[in-house]
Scaffold this active site. Structure first.
Site, short mmCIF file in Angstrom:
data_model
loop_
_atom_site.label_atom_id
_atom_site.label_comp_id
_atom_site.label_asym_id
_atom_site.label_seq_id
_atom_site.Cartn_x
_atom_site.Cartn_y
_atom_site.Cartn_z
N GLU A 199 58.99 30.35 70.20
CA GLU A 199 58.61 30.73 68.83
C GLU A 199 58.18 29.52 68.02
O GLU A 199 58.80 28.46 68.06
CB GLU A 199 59.79 31.43 68.14
CG GLU A 199 59.43 32.00 66.77
CD GLU A 199 60.60 32.67 66.08
OE1 GLU A 199 60.35 33.42 65.12
OE2 GLU A 199 61.76 32.46 66.50
N ARG B 263 55.64 46.60 70.29
CA ARG B 263 56.68 45.68 69.78
C ARG B 263 56.13 44.88 68.60
O ARG B 263 56.44 45.16 67.45
CB ARG B 263 57.17 44.76 70.91
CG ARG B 263 58.53 44.10 70.61
CD ARG B 263 58.46 42.87 69.71
NE ARG B 263 57.66 41.79 70.26
CZ ARG B 263 57.34 40.70 69.57
NH1 ARG B 263 57.72 40.56 68.30
NH2 ARG B 263 56.59 39.75 70.12
#
Length: 506
Positions: free
Chosen positions: A144, A14
């Site tokens: 994030e 990923r």
């Protein structure tokens, strides 16, 4: 000493696939996934981002289909988004059961990218988590830009963590999204969070923009992180992620209180496969997996290894399915060459070893690559001189131009008398031979006929390998062979011819 078990999550498929110009095919992803879980034995793998493409969907379907059969489905994870259930639907179609939900871990990202308040963001996350739970999908949550969040909006981060502590999720992931943390910050930020939430599971996700990925990951573990995200060969966006091989080696060698399940014996094998599939070459000096990291070049190091392994450390190549090598070149000493000879099952006396060493140093000065496989050829070349050297090819010019016949100008000494000659031929070597014949006509000497010409390089060598030319000659008395060695085929043939000339003169 009590040990604690930490999880290693591999995100090569990923985050690693976000390396510029890299795109794995569905079959390549499945092959890598199998190796990671069955051979390398990482705890979990992150294999894709939801909603990317039809090809990505098929790749995830292939992996989940295999994972179901072999009991690995709970170890296969997909990055998802807060998108009113679109990612959840994608996961269900793909057959995946674990989502890594991407959320905003800094007030800066929340304000300027989402343009929402924390209350709005948390409310949407809560709906996503509830829907996942209803669909029997396990959730981990990414924060994030968490590293910048801890630097610049810590109140927001802890408000977020307090909210998450009430939600149905398994892990909270703390990414240094831009790779900006120092090791000191990595330790302090993770410790502050673990001290406040000791019962929550926190993964640390390091990027390598300052080449601090491994150091930051290790400091996060020291401060209590429960898991690490790593990639094979350190692949990933920009400077990549914390690399699997060196991080695992550091944990095994310097952190006795940490237990991991990774099988370091296959790290190199997996790294080479990913190199081949991705097209991103492993730097020769990359720790643990680079081509040169277990190669001793200086002769003094090889000598030390012969004397109680003075230049060995705990970082032994055999741990990773590799072997120690001793480079051959201008820095080589006799010890380097002896190590290579031992591997080939060859022995030389001191005088012959000295000659071979000198020849290798000469080749190294010309920046030629000398390999272990070249050694038998070099030995043959050096020791195949049972004659007094009365003929010396001093210099030559070989020309080959389109539309013109190849030609050679040669200077040659015969018993201290020098001759120069120019000739043409069907090729450069034929022109050289015609020039030499003209010289020997003056000496009233007839050269033998060339009846066979063979060229070979050591098995597995590259285009810059040494080249051995073996020429069979025949005169009125007998047949005999001479060998020449050089990185250039024509030059090696000229050296073989020079040996022939000395044999007939002697």
């Amino acid at each position: 000493m009590a040990t604690r078990r930490i999880e290693i999550m591999d995100t090569t498929l990923r985050d690693g696939e976000q390396t510029s110009s890299v795109s794995f095919s569905a079959s390549e992803k499945l092959t890598i996934a199998k190796l990671l879980l069955e051979e390398l034995k990482v705890d979990r793998i992150e294999i894709a981002s939801a909603r990317v493409s039809e090809g990505e969907l098929q790749a995830v379907k292939d992996i989940t289909h295999w994972a179901i059969k072999h009991g690995y489905l709970d170890k296969v994870e997909v990055l998802t988004f807060v998108d009113n259930g679109v990612s959840i639907d994608w996961m269900i179609e793909a057959g995946a059961k674990v989502q890594n939900l991407l959320t905003k871990g800094s007030l800066n990202h929340l304000t300027h990218q989402l343009k929402k308040t924390s209350k709005q963001h948390f409310s949407e996350i809560e709906k996503s988590l509830k829907l996942a739970s209803e669909k029997d999908i396990e959730t981990n949550v990414y924060l994030e830009d968490w590293s910048n969040g801890m630097r610049n909006s810590k109140t927001y981060v802890f408000e977020f963590l307090e909210f998450l502590s009430t939600q149905p999720l398994k892990r909270i992931m703390l990414p240094d999204t831009l790779g900006v943390l120092t090791p000191k910050e990595s330790y302090e930020f993770v410790k502050e969070i673990k001290d406040k939430y000791p019962n929550l599971h926190f993964d640390f996700h390091a990027h390598n923009d300052y080449d601090l990925g491994v150091a930051n990951a290790i400091e996060a573990l020291k401060s209590g992180a429960d898991g690490l995200h790593l990639t094979i060969n350190g692949m990933g966006e920009r400077a990549g992620n914390a690399p699997m091989a060196s991080t695992i080696a550091v944990i095994n060698d310097f952190m006795p209180d940490i237990e991991i399940g990774v099988n370091e014996k296959v790290l190199y094998t997996v790294s080479k496969l990913v190199e081949n599939f991705s097209g991103v070459m492993i730097p020769a000096n990359k720790p643990v997996i680079g081509a040169n990291v277990f190669t001793q070049t200086a002769g003094i190091h090889a000598d030390g290894d012969n004397k109680k392994n003075l230049y060995f450390s705990d970082l032994l190549p055999e741990r990773f399915g590799r072997t120690r090598k001793y480079a051959l070149g201008k820095s080589s000493g006799k010890a380097n060459i002896q190590k290579n000879l031992q591997e080939l099952g060859l022995q030389l006396n001191d005088e012959d070893l000295k000659k071979v060493t000198q020849r290798i140093i000469e080749l190294g000065d010309k920046k030629q690559v000398v390999t272990k496989e070249d050694l038998p050829y070099i030995i043959s070349d050096v020791l195949d001189r049972t004659y007094e050297e009365k003929v010396i090819v001093n210099s030559y010019v070989l020309t080959h131009s389109k539309g013109l016949k190849p030609s050679t100008t040669v200077s040659i000494s015969i018993e201290n008398e020098t001759f120069e000659e120019h000739a043409q031929g069907d090729g450069q070597f034929d022109a050289f031979m015609n020039a030499i014949r003209n010289v020997f006509k003056r000496k009233k000497t007839v050269l033998p006929d060339l009846i066979d010409y063979a060229v070979r390089i050591p098995p597995g060598s590259r285009s810059d390998a040494l080249c051995e030319t073996i020429i069979t000659w025949k005169n009125t008395e007998k047949e005999f062979k001479t060998r020449g060695l050089d990185s250039d085929q024509t030059v090696s043939a000229i050296k073989a011819t020079e040996k022939m000339l000395n044999i007939i003169i002697n």
